[in-house]
Design an enzyme around this catalytic site. Structure first.
Site, PDB file in Angstrom:
ATOM      1  CG  HIS A 207      -6.505   1.596  -0.383  1.00 30.05           C
ATOM      2  ND1 HIS A 207      -5.135   2.118  -1.065  1.00 30.05           N
ATOM      3  CD2 HIS A 207      -6.137   0.529   0.302  1.00 30.05           C
ATOM      4  CE1 HIS A 207      -4.144   1.684  -0.387  1.00 30.05           C
ATOM      5  NE2 HIS A 207      -4.661   0.539   0.395  1.00 30.05           N
TER       6      HIS A 207
ATOM      7  CB  CYS B  26      -0.921   0.270   7.770  1.00 28.41           C
ATOM      8  SG  CYS B  26      -2.525   0.147   6.823  1.00 28.41           S
TER       9      CYS B  26
ATOM     10  N   GLY C  78       1.061  -3.807   4.356  1.00 28.32           N
ATOM     11  CA  GLY C  78       0.558  -5.331   4.536  1.00 28.32           C
ATOM     12  C   GLY C  78       1.929  -5.905   4.946  1.00 28.32           C
TER      13      GLY C  78
ATOM     14  CB  CYS D  33      -0.891   0.101   1.189  1.00 26.67           C
ATOM     15  SG  CYS D  33      -2.104  -1.219   1.165  1.00 26.67           S
TER      16      CYS D  33
END
Length: 417
Positions: free
Chosen positions: A370, A401, A403, A122
């Protein structure tokens, strides 16, 4: 270094010297240096809903080519002056290296300009910006283009190839097993471990939609969005924003990942399609070419957290990035923190004490969407355009954040009109 000393040096003239070994921390002491890495301009496509939205039939190379051409047209920069291009992408094979090269050539950027891709999940779009900044800082080139793109209509995190080839050793330790957890389960873990209620998550989601709806109504996104044709229709606005969202409608949405859980489709980020591009340069080169300075990169930090609660990453990355440039949380005017899930966004905001009016003032991923590889680049674009609307010298943070358990954060300065 004492923070007051750093702030005082922020307003003193730079000496123009090249950054040393610890350039990310030291360069901020002379913000007017010709060696500063600056953002010249940034644009994005509208963000569409994956699978059934306005860009469901548009391929990622088309969106990427669109923003590449748009940012160069807006600045008047000859494409051949680009020293390198980095594209953030998560779901395409090989992080999209073939797709990106095709997009580049179709955008009119000559084949003599190199390009590559990066996948840090991300944060890929932000990492693309940092990679280009690194090339500028180490003297490899003076101007580069950072992009991010994702079509979640055409590729899904549920695709088997998205996991890759791993051995049975992945199940030998709790931490390695946790790397394989669905992101929604990590959201439930954050909510349970840190006591983030369903009501708090829904209230956060509601605020995201209302802020984004207000920004759209006031045409605040017009400076950053480049409209794009799709199936004969000119798409000019983000598609996922729901201005009529209420707490009652959110409360009726069932848990998406766990029976009796609190993470729902309503308080999670949307699966989306979109692309963004940011033009970066050495300040001295930008000045010589008559290019504007939209923002100055001050610091960047990325670090690891437990994979089972990967969403807490910004709570640790943001202080680390601020420490590198001698600023405090109180010095920051806007925090653009990716809303992967309301659970983790609420936790990070509460842990750091971020005032609601400073957090995602024009909404975030819950409302806007997103598109994984695009988001970090989009956040940089949105942050700097919003800081410019404030007119005076100000600072902002982009964070998200990541993954498998990481957080990333970058600090930018808008130099003022």
């Amino acid at each position: 270094m004492d923070r007051l000393q750093v702030l005082l040096r922020h307003v003193s003239p730079g000496n123009g010297s090249l950054p040393g070994k610890d350039s990310m921390a030291n360069e901020i002491a002379s913000p007017m240096s010709d060696s500063d890495v600056v953002v010249v301009h940034g644009v994005q496509t509208p963000i569409g809903r994956a699978k059934r939205g306005v860009f469901k039939d548009i391929m990622p190379d088309e969106m990427l080519s669109h923003v590449m051409a748009a940012v160069l047209k807006a600045t008047g920069l000859p494409a051949a002056k680009l020293g390198d291009i980095c594209v953030g992408n998560v779901l395409q094979p090989g992080a999209g290296v073939l797709m990106a090269r095709i997009a580049q050539i179709n955008s009119g950027i000559p084949e003599s300009v190199p390009i590559y891709c990066v996948n840090r999940q991300c944060s890929s779009g932000l990492q693309a910006c940092m990679n280009i900044a690194g090339g500028i800082r180490n003297g490899s080139y003076d101007i580069g283009l950072a992009c991010g793109v994702e079509s979640m209509s055409h590729r899904s995190v549920a695709d088997p190839q998205s996991i890759g080839d791993i051995s049975a050793a992945a199940f030998d330790q709790d931490a390695t097993r946790d790397c394989l957890l669905p992101m929604g389960i990590t959201s439930e873990n954050v909510a349970e471990r840190f006591g983030v209620s369903r009501e708090k998550q829904d209230a956060f989601a509601l605020a995201s939609h209302h802020k984004a709806a207000r920004a759209t109504r006031l045409h605040l996104f017009q400076e950053e969005i480049v409209p794009m044709q799709s199936s004969g229709v000119l798409v000019e606005e983000d598609e996922g924003i729901r201005p009529n969202t209420t707490m009652e409608t959110l409360a009726r949405i069932p848990p998406a990942f766990k029976e009796n859980g609190t993470t729902t489709a309503g308080n999670s980020s949307q699966l989306s399609d979109g692309a963004a591009a940011v033009l970066l340069a050495r300040r001295g080169t930008a000045n010589a070419l008559g290019l504007p300075v939209l923002g100055v990169l001050r610091s960047f930090a990325v670090l690891g957290v437990p994979p089972a609660v990967m969403g807490i990453g910004p709570a640790y990355a943001i202080p680390a990035a601020l420490k590198k440039c001698g600023l405090s949380l109180d010095d920051i005017d806007i925090f653009e923190v990716n809303e992967a899930f309301a659970s983790q966004a609420v936790y990070c905001a509460e842990k750091l004490g971020i005032p609601p009016h400073k957090l995602n003032p024009n909404g975030g991923a819950i409302a806007i969407g997103h598109p994984l590889g695009c988001t970090g680049t989009r956040q940089v674009v949105s942050l700097l355009h919003e800081l410019r609307r404030r007119k005076s010298r100000s600072h902002g943070v982009v964070s998200m954040c990541i993954g498998t358990g990481m957080g990333a954060a970058a600090v930018f300065e808008y130099p003022g009109h």
